[in-house]
Write an enzyme that holds these catalytic residues in place. Sequence first.
Site, PDB file in Angstrom:
ATOM      1  N   ILE A  20      81.335  -0.577  31.693  1.00  0.00           N
ATOM      2  CA  ILE A  20      81.318  -0.260  33.133  1.00  0.00           C
ATOM      3  C   ILE A  20      80.217  -1.002  33.886  1.00  0.00           C
ATOM      4  O   ILE A  20      79.473  -0.434  34.693  1.00  0.00           O
ATOM      5  CB  ILE A  20      81.281   1.261  33.397  1.00  0.00           C
ATOM      6  N   CYS A  58      86.253   6.763  29.407  1.00  0.00           N
ATOM      7  CA  CYS A  58      85.787   5.451  28.962  1.00  0.00           C
ATOM      8  C   CYS A  58      85.154   5.570  27.581  1.00  0.00           C
ATOM      9  O   CYS A  58      84.216   6.347  27.390  1.00  0.00           O
ATOM     10  CB  CYS A  58      84.777   4.862  29.940  1.00  0.00           C
TER      11      CYS A  58
END
Lengths: 305, 260
Positions: A72, A129
Amino acid sequence: MDLAVDVAGLKLKNPILTASGTYGFGVEFSAFGDLAALGGIVAKGLSLKPREGNPMPRIAETPCGMLNAIGIQNPGVEAFVDKILPAMPWKETAVVANLYACDAQEFGELAGILAAEQGIAALEVNVSCPNVSQGGALFGADPGQIARVTEAVKNKAGTKPVWVKLSPNVTDVAVCARAAEQGGADALSLINTLTGMAVDARTRRPRLANVVGGLSGPAIKPVALRCVHQAVQAVSIPVVGIGGISCAEDVLEFLLVGAHAVQVGTANFLRPDFAFRLVDELEEMVQSLRLSSWEEYRGSLEIGN
Amino acid sequence: MLKKVCREVTVEKMLPFGQSARVGEFFELRFENPGWSGWRPGQFVMIRPSDWDQSLIWGRPFSISRVSEAENTVSVFFQSVGRGTGRMAQLAPGDKVTVWGPLGNSFAMEPDTPTLLLAGGVGIAPFVGYAEQHPHPEKLELVFAHRLPRECYPYEDFAACTHSCLEEHSPDDLPRIIDTLQHKVREYRDGLILCCGPTPFMRTVQTAALKVGARAQVSLENRMACGVGACLGCVCKDGKGHHVQTCTRGPVFWAQDVTL
């Protein structure tokens, strides 16, 4: 037939969105087609503060797929709102923001900032994630956390629809789907990547610096279809299908098991104009199959005799 | 800015190089120009053969070696090393490839500045077009370091400029090569130095250039998925230690602006 769909009150001109993390902020692909032709763009995951992401190497090609452990990397929500969003084609297509944070309170704060933006059509909450040490998939495997994070985002989201992006790395995706619904989610999107790993037998090194990463691409499509099928059965809110879609027929398969729309991710790396071509291909296929409406086709899978 | 395009085009030629090396290892691939309005040496192109099934997902990035107006072709030079380039080595004229480009930034070109080109192995590829496009090739000097025989590489294309070779036969040759590179960098302290090759090679040049205050650029290669700045799979660290995309912020960086 009109290709338009309605996902929890959000009108999309067709059911094809690009998945977070595979399409940047959309503008990277504007040389290769008309972004306005897409059903929507889910932007790269955003956090409150900028993130540098994981060390290199971050990606590895695997049979019919790839692993990634980007972590990210993003410029932070402030830079996104000030500099990036104004350049995005939000007047022409739906821009969905993807949110990443380490706890429910941060998620709420992030949602508040993004919900104030006219250019944002919906918020997608990333509780799945696999590539971060905090939050991410840790939330995604805990139904209680999914519900709490969803509620925190929903409380700050105003009128913006909230989508919760679920992980396949769980024992029962239906339980997670119901947790998000109970937390107030307007829609679900799934699946995020499957955790995976690749190593080099000769050099004795992992192929990703992060050692483990998320598997995506055509290899995961059967898992994705199964998860979407289970989620659709478990909840009454719309589901957006994601996972290994690489042609129009794949899009139809997800709609057949009950998805309202889909996101395409890894296939964007087959060629940068992939998503634009997919919209055209879907239009042709819908015509050749003489489908009458999405309402008629969606979830029309015939099981048993 | 040069317009990027994605097109399916035809392979015109596959020219094998260096028969003394492993057969089928080095190639120049020429394909039909996809309608580029222009290009600059140092830029790259993503290539994905159209008959690849989904077992291989990504296109592969290659430095653009040359664009021929007369032939209406684009050339890249590659070494068959992995699954992707191994299958690319099987391409034949008439086959289709999907290509997107031209991508990334380019090398500095200063017509009147003495310019040193430091190439390591297949890193020689972008300098072919650089030397062809340079208005004063007599201002260029190529120093080419390589392990495999010289005929494996497009070295013969540098007849118009000063050129020399550093062949590495054994690990003992390495100190000599490093020493020569350091000397050359000092010699071009007031000129321009452009470098493309393996990371340790570029690191040697970068360190030497920063030490003497020479202006040097290095051209990076990384695994890439998208080639257009979106996936963040190819990042390198800039001079401040922040991750930046090699594909769009590079592939060419000033020596002081990248951590190798």
